[in-house]
Design a protein around this motif. Structure first.
Motif, PDB file in Angstrom:
ATOM      1  N   ALA A 217      38.854  34.653  46.906  1.00 17.82           N
ATOM      2  CA  ALA A 217      38.039  34.628  48.131  1.00 17.82           C
ATOM      3  C   ALA A 217      38.692  35.389  49.274  1.00 17.82           C
ATOM      4  O   ALA A 217      39.917  35.388  49.427  1.00 17.82           O
ATOM      5  CB  ALA A 217      37.798  33.177  48.556  1.00 17.82           C
ATOM      6  N   ASP A 218      37.864  36.036  50.085  1.00 16.90           N
ATOM      7  CA  ASP A 218      38.312  36.688  51.320  1.00 16.90           C
ATOM      8  C   ASP A 218      38.450  35.605  52.382  1.00 16.90           C
ATOM      9  O   ASP A 218      37.470  34.928  52.707  1.00 16.90           O
ATOM     10  CB  ASP A 218      37.275  37.726  51.737  1.00 16.90           C
ATOM     11  N   PRO A 219      39.642  35.388  52.935  1.00 22.64           N
ATOM     12  CA  PRO A 219      39.823  34.308  53.913  1.00 22.64           C
ATOM     13  C   PRO A 219      38.891  34.397  55.114  1.00 22.64           C
ATOM     14  O   PRO A 219      38.538  33.377  55.713  1.00 22.64           O
ATOM     15  CB  PRO A 219      41.285  34.450  54.343  1.00 22.64           C
ATOM     16  N   GLY A 220      38.480  35.608  55.468  1.00 16.02           N
ATOM     17  CA  GLY A 220      37.624  35.777  56.634  1.00 16.02           C
ATOM     18  C   GLY A 220      36.141  35.652  56.344  1.00 16.02           C
ATOM     19  O   GLY A 220      35.329  35.648  57.277  1.00 16.02           O
ATOM     20  N   MET A 221      35.784  35.546  55.076  1.00 18.06           N
ATOM     21  CA  MET A 221      34.374  35.412  54.703  1.00 18.06           C
ATOM     22  C   MET A 221      33.807  34.104  55.244  1.00 18.06           C
ATOM     23  O   MET A 221      34.456  33.061  55.183  1.00 18.06           O
ATOM     24  CB  MET A 221      34.265  35.428  53.176  1.00 18.06           C
ATOM     25  N   ARG A 222      32.593  34.150  55.790  1.00 22.60           N
ATOM     26  CA  ARG A 222      31.953  32.942  56.287  1.00 22.60           C
ATOM     27  C   ARG A 222      31.162  32.281  55.169  1.00 22.60           C
ATOM     28  O   ARG A 222      30.413  32.947  54.445  1.00 22.60           O
ATOM     29  CB  ARG A 222      31.044  33.268  57.473  1.00 22.60           C
ATOM     30  N   VAL A 223      31.353  30.972  55.055  1.00 23.78           N
ATOM     31  CA  VAL A 223      30.655  30.205  54.023  1.00 23.78           C
ATOM     32  C   VAL A 223      29.954  29.019  54.678  1.00 23.78           C
ATOM     33  O   VAL A 223      30.316  28.588  55.774  1.00 23.78           O
ATOM     34  CB  VAL A 223      31.625  29.709  52.929  1.00 23.78           C
TER      35      VAL A 223
END
Length: 218
Positions: free
Chosen positions: A116-122
């Motif tokens: 996962a990209d740590p900055g991705m919003r989920v």
């Protein structure tokens, strides 16, 4: 992100090493046996997988601390989801099957977190977080449940020390205050969340904070 992986791997390894007879012992979660706790971990792993593939396009609303809802009532066992977990766990019958399911789904959740990209919003539970904050929140989840796992199974390996240390800092942010330095990290987590009652000396050390306990996380 790295601590998520370490604490999750350690928890899964501790479960995998448990003899089958230990699954019938009580856990540190009120009303749950070890097998019920492990079944809950399977559901947790599914939640991680679901959340990491549920991207959000709206603004971030929560972080690793505000992710947690805080109550004061300890679990009674009447919650429908808690009761469902007990029934699901009993349906496995053989602890080896429960171990296998956690190993299968749990390793997948671990791989997904690593990718996962740590900055991705989920998005999860009507909240929007970065993946990094979401996984950081789960460090507290894994650490508390690791302590629950070993509560009545002293032969099982405990959580890596970095887990309780980080979780204590998170819990202090949730509480809005520091706990006494005389408390170990594990003692803070157990006493603050109502997993055990404070001893007389601990109550005195807590001072005014004692009347605010427990912080029941959900």
């Amino acid at each position: 992100m790295e601590l998520f992986s370490r604490t999750w791997a350690a928890l899964r390894a501790a479960v995998d090493a448990l003899p089958g007879a230990e699954f019938a012992k009580p856990s540190g979660c009120r009303g749950w046996l070890v097998r019920d706790l492990v079944c809950h971990l399977v559901i947790d792993a599914q939640d991680v997988l679901i959340t990491l593939v549920t991207p959000a396009s709206t603004a971030v609303t929560h972080d690793a601390v505000s992710y947690w809802a805080v109550g004061s009532a300890l679990p009674s066992g009447d919650d429908p989801l808690d009761a469902l977990v007990v029934r699901l766990a009993a349906a496995y019958e053989d602890p080896a099957l429960l171990k296998f399911h956690l190993g299968d789904v749990g390793s997948a959740a671990g791989r997904a977190a690593g990718l996962a990209d740590p900055g991705m919003r989920v998005s999860t539970q009507d909240m929007v977080l970065t993946a990094g904050d979401y996984l950081s929140a789960y460090v507290l989840e894994w650490t508390l449940h690791h302590l629950d796992l070993v509560a009545h199974v002293p032969s099982a390996a405990g959580p890596p020390s970095a887990g309780p240390a980080r979780s204590r800092l998170m819990l202090e942010k949730i509480a809005g205050t520091a706990f006494p330095e005389s408390f170990s990290d594990e003692d803070v987590l157990l006493v603050a969340t109502g997993r055990r009652a404070p001893a007389e000396a601990e109550t005195a050390a807590l001072g005014d904070l004692a009347v605010r306990l427990p912080f029941v996380l959900g």
